[in-house]
Design a protein around this motif. Structure first.
Motif, PDB file in Angstrom:
ATOM      1  N   VAL A  98       0.819  -1.211   0.000  1.00 43.21           N
ATOM      2  CA  VAL A  98       0.000   0.000   0.000  1.00 43.21           C
ATOM      3  C   VAL A  98       0.857   1.268   0.000  1.00 43.21           C
ATOM      4  CG1 VAL A  98      -0.283   0.206   2.505  1.00 43.21           C
ATOM      5  CG2 VAL A  98      -2.090   1.003   0.998  1.00 43.21           C
ATOM      6  N   GLU A  99       2.095   1.175   0.464  1.00 46.70           N
ATOM      7  CA  GLU A  99       2.966   2.352   0.502  1.00 46.70           C
ATOM      8  C   GLU A  99       3.313   2.861  -0.888  1.00 46.70           C
ATOM      9  OE1 GLU A  99       5.649  -1.172   0.186  1.00 46.70           O
ATOM     10  OE2 GLU A  99       3.845  -0.715   1.319  1.00 46.70           O
ATOM     11  N   LYS A 100       3.053   2.071  -1.909  1.00 41.69           N
ATOM     12  CA  LYS A 100       3.366   2.476  -3.281  1.00 41.69           C
ATOM     13  C   LYS A 100       2.213   3.213  -3.955  1.00 41.69           C
ATOM     14  CE  LYS A 100       6.802  -1.070  -3.965  1.00 41.69           C
ATOM     15  NZ  LYS A 100       6.736  -2.158  -3.041  1.00 41.69           N
ATOM     16  N   LEU A 101       1.060   3.310  -3.276  1.00 43.90           N
ATOM     17  CA  LEU A 101      -0.087   4.018  -3.836  1.00 43.90           C
ATOM     18  C   LEU A 101       0.187   5.517  -3.848  1.00 43.90           C
ATOM     19  CD1 LEU A 101      -3.021   2.195  -1.988  1.00 43.90           C
ATOM     20  CD2 LEU A 101      -2.173   1.771  -4.306  1.00 43.90           C
ATOM     21  N   ASP A 102      -0.506   6.220  -4.754  1.00 47.01           N
ATOM     22  CA  ASP A 102      -0.342   7.676  -4.749  1.00 47.01           C
ATOM     23  C   ASP A 102      -1.209   8.286  -3.644  1.00 47.01           C
ATOM     24  OD1 ASP A 102      -3.006   8.098  -5.693  1.00 47.01           O
ATOM     25  OD2 ASP A 102      -2.342   8.067  -7.776  1.00 47.01           O
ATOM     26  N   GLU A 103      -1.072   9.574  -3.454  1.00 44.50           N
ATOM     27  CA  GLU A 103      -1.736  10.274  -2.346  1.00 44.50           C
ATOM     28  C   GLU A 103      -3.260  10.121  -2.405  1.00 44.50           C
ATOM     29  OE1 GLU A 103      -1.666  12.324   1.178  1.00 44.50           O
ATOM     30  OE2 GLU A 103       0.076  11.701   0.037  1.00 44.50           O
ATOM     31  N   ARG A 104      -3.837  10.255  -3.588  1.00 48.36           N
ATOM     32  CA  ARG A 104      -5.289  10.139  -3.733  1.00 48.36           C
ATOM     33  C   ARG A 104      -5.768   8.747  -3.342  1.00 48.36           C
ATOM     34  NH1 ARG A 104      -8.210   7.768  -7.215  1.00 48.36           N
ATOM     35  NH2 ARG A 104      -6.528   7.450  -8.690  1.00 48.36           N
ATOM     36  N   GLU A 105      -5.072   7.723  -3.818  1.00 48.15           N
ATOM     37  CA  GLU A 105      -5.454   6.344  -3.497  1.00 48.15           C
ATOM     38  C   GLU A 105      -5.328   6.063  -1.997  1.00 48.15           C
ATOM     39  OE1 GLU A 105      -4.248   3.894  -7.520  1.00 48.15           O
ATOM     40  OE2 GLU A 105      -2.628   4.683  -6.269  1.00 48.15           O
ATOM     41  N   LEU A 106      -4.294   6.608  -1.384  1.00 49.21           N
ATOM     42  CA  LEU A 106      -4.127   6.429   0.066  1.00 49.21           C
ATOM     43  C   LEU A 106      -5.265   7.102   0.835  1.00 49.21           C
ATOM     44  CD1 LEU A 106      -0.286   6.874   0.529  1.00 49.21           C
ATOM     45  CD2 LEU A 106      -1.613   4.809   0.940  1.00 49.21           C
ATOM     46  N   ARG A 107      -5.656   8.286   0.402  1.00 42.93           N
ATOM     47  CA  ARG A 107      -6.772   8.982   1.059  1.00 42.93           C
ATOM     48  C   ARG A 107      -8.070   8.199   0.914  1.00 42.93           C
ATOM     49  NH1 ARG A 107      -5.218  14.870  -0.912  1.00 42.93           N
ATOM     50  NH2 ARG A 107      -3.694  15.359   0.680  1.00 42.93           N
ATOM     51  N   GLU A 108      -8.316   7.666  -0.285  1.00 41.12           N
ATOM     52  CA  GLU A 108      -9.523   6.872  -0.508  1.00 41.12           C
ATOM     53  C   GLU A 108      -9.525   5.619   0.376  1.00 41.12           C
ATOM     54  OE1 GLU A 108      -9.590   6.089  -4.705  1.00 41.12           O
ATOM     55  OE2 GLU A 108     -10.143   8.161  -5.208  1.00 41.12           O
ATOM     56  N   MET A 109      -8.372   4.955   0.460  1.00 40.78           N
ATOM     57  CA  MET A 109      -8.281   3.755   1.284  1.00 40.78           C
ATOM     58  C   MET A 109      -8.481   4.109   2.757  1.00 40.78           C
ATOM     59  SD  MET A 109      -5.319   0.877   1.499  1.00 40.78           S
ATOM     60  CE  MET A 109      -5.914  -0.121   0.156  1.00 40.78           C
ATOM     61  N   SER A 110      -7.929   5.204   3.172  1.00 36.06           N
ATOM     62  CA  SER A 110      -8.078   5.642   4.560  1.00 36.06           C
ATOM     63  C   SER A 110      -9.536   5.942   4.884  1.00 36.06           C
ATOM     64  CB  SER A 110      -7.220   6.878   4.810  1.00 36.06           C
ATOM     65  OG  SER A 110      -7.342   7.301   6.144  1.00 36.06           O
ATOM     66  N   ALA A 111     -10.233   6.623   3.975  1.00 35.78           N
ATOM     67  CA  ALA A 111     -11.650   6.930   4.183  1.00 35.78           C
ATOM     68  C   ALA A 111     -12.471   5.639   4.250  1.00 35.78           C
ATOM     69  CB  ALA A 111     -12.163   7.834   3.064  1.00 35.78           C
ATOM     70  N   LEU A 112     -12.172   4.696   3.381  1.00 38.56           N
ATOM     71  CA  LEU A 112     -12.866   3.410   3.388  1.00 38.56           C
ATOM     72  C   LEU A 112     -12.640   2.675   4.708  1.00 38.56           C
ATOM     73  CD1 LEU A 112     -14.488   1.269   1.753  1.00 38.56           C
ATOM     74  CD2 LEU A 112     -12.285   0.353   1.022  1.00 38.56           C
ATOM     75  N   LEU A 113     -11.414   2.690   5.180  1.00 40.57           N
ATOM     76  CA  LEU A 113     -11.105   2.028   6.453  1.00 40.57           C
ATOM     77  C   LEU A 113     -11.813   2.701   7.622  1.00 40.57           C
ATOM     78  CD1 LEU A 113      -7.332   1.271   5.944  1.00 40.57           C
ATOM     79  CD2 LEU A 113      -9.187  -0.387   6.119  1.00 40.57           C
ATOM     80  N   MET A 114     -11.924   4.016   7.585  1.00 42.92           N
ATOM     81  CA  MET A 114     -12.644   4.731   8.643  1.00 42.92           C
ATOM     82  C   MET A 114     -14.111   4.307   8.660  1.00 42.92           C
ATOM     83  SD  MET A 114     -10.648   6.602  10.443  1.00 42.92           S
ATOM     84  CE  MET A 114     -11.739   7.746  11.240  1.00 42.92           C
ATOM     85  N   LYS A 115     -14.718   4.170   7.483  1.00 38.45           N
ATOM     86  CA  LYS A 115     -16.118   3.727   7.405  1.00 38.45           C
ATOM     87  C   LYS A 115     -16.265   2.309   7.949  1.00 38.45           C
ATOM     88  CE  LYS A 115     -17.447   6.652   3.539  1.00 38.45           C
ATOM     89  NZ  LYS A 115     -17.807   6.716   2.120  1.00 38.45           N
TER      90      LYS A 115
END
Length: 131
Positions: A98-115
């Motif tokens: 996951v560390e290789k994802l770009d900033e937008r993808e990391l933000r999307e993944m973070s939002a999904l995990l928060m949900k």
């Protein structure tokens, strides 16, 4: 890894370890004190000021590269350990790399995990309330 890269990596580790020791700080502090004490002897000249400015600038410039190399290696080692833990646990393998994802993808993944975390928390609260 090439021999030059291996040498620099070993060199960066040694310098990084050495630079973080209290003795190194004390030596740097002593150098600044000696410089300050010699001010009156040199009439606080521009050359006297240039000595400390040039010395600290050169050291800072070189240390940036050395410490960044060490930090990059440490980060990669930590990431490899986390990937191993993910692969050997019941966690989702989607987090490996996951560390290789770009900033937008990391933000999307973070939002999904928060949900997902909120859903798990809501289920736990509902289960506790039903007891």
């Amino acid at each position: 890894m090439s021999q030059k890269a291996s040498f620099f990596s070993s060199f960066a580790s040694a310098i990084s370890n050495w630079s973080g020791k209290p003795l190194t700080f004390m030596l740097a502090l002593a150098a600044v004190i000696v410089w300050a004490v010699t001010g009156p002897m040199f009439n606080y000249s521009e050359t006297w000021q240039l000595v400390i400015n040039t010395g600290t600038t050169i050291i800072t410039f070189l240390m940036v590269f050395v410490l960044q190399n060490s930090q990059n290696r440490d980060g990669k080692a930590l990431q490899a350990k986390l990937d191993e833990l993910i692969l050997t646990s019941k966690a989702s393998n989607k987090f490996v790399g996951v560390e290789k994802l770009d900033e937008r993808e990391l933000r999307e993944m973070s939002a999904l995990l928060m949900k997902e975390a909120e859903k798990v928390e809501d289920k736990a609260e509902a289960k506790a309330a039903s007891r």
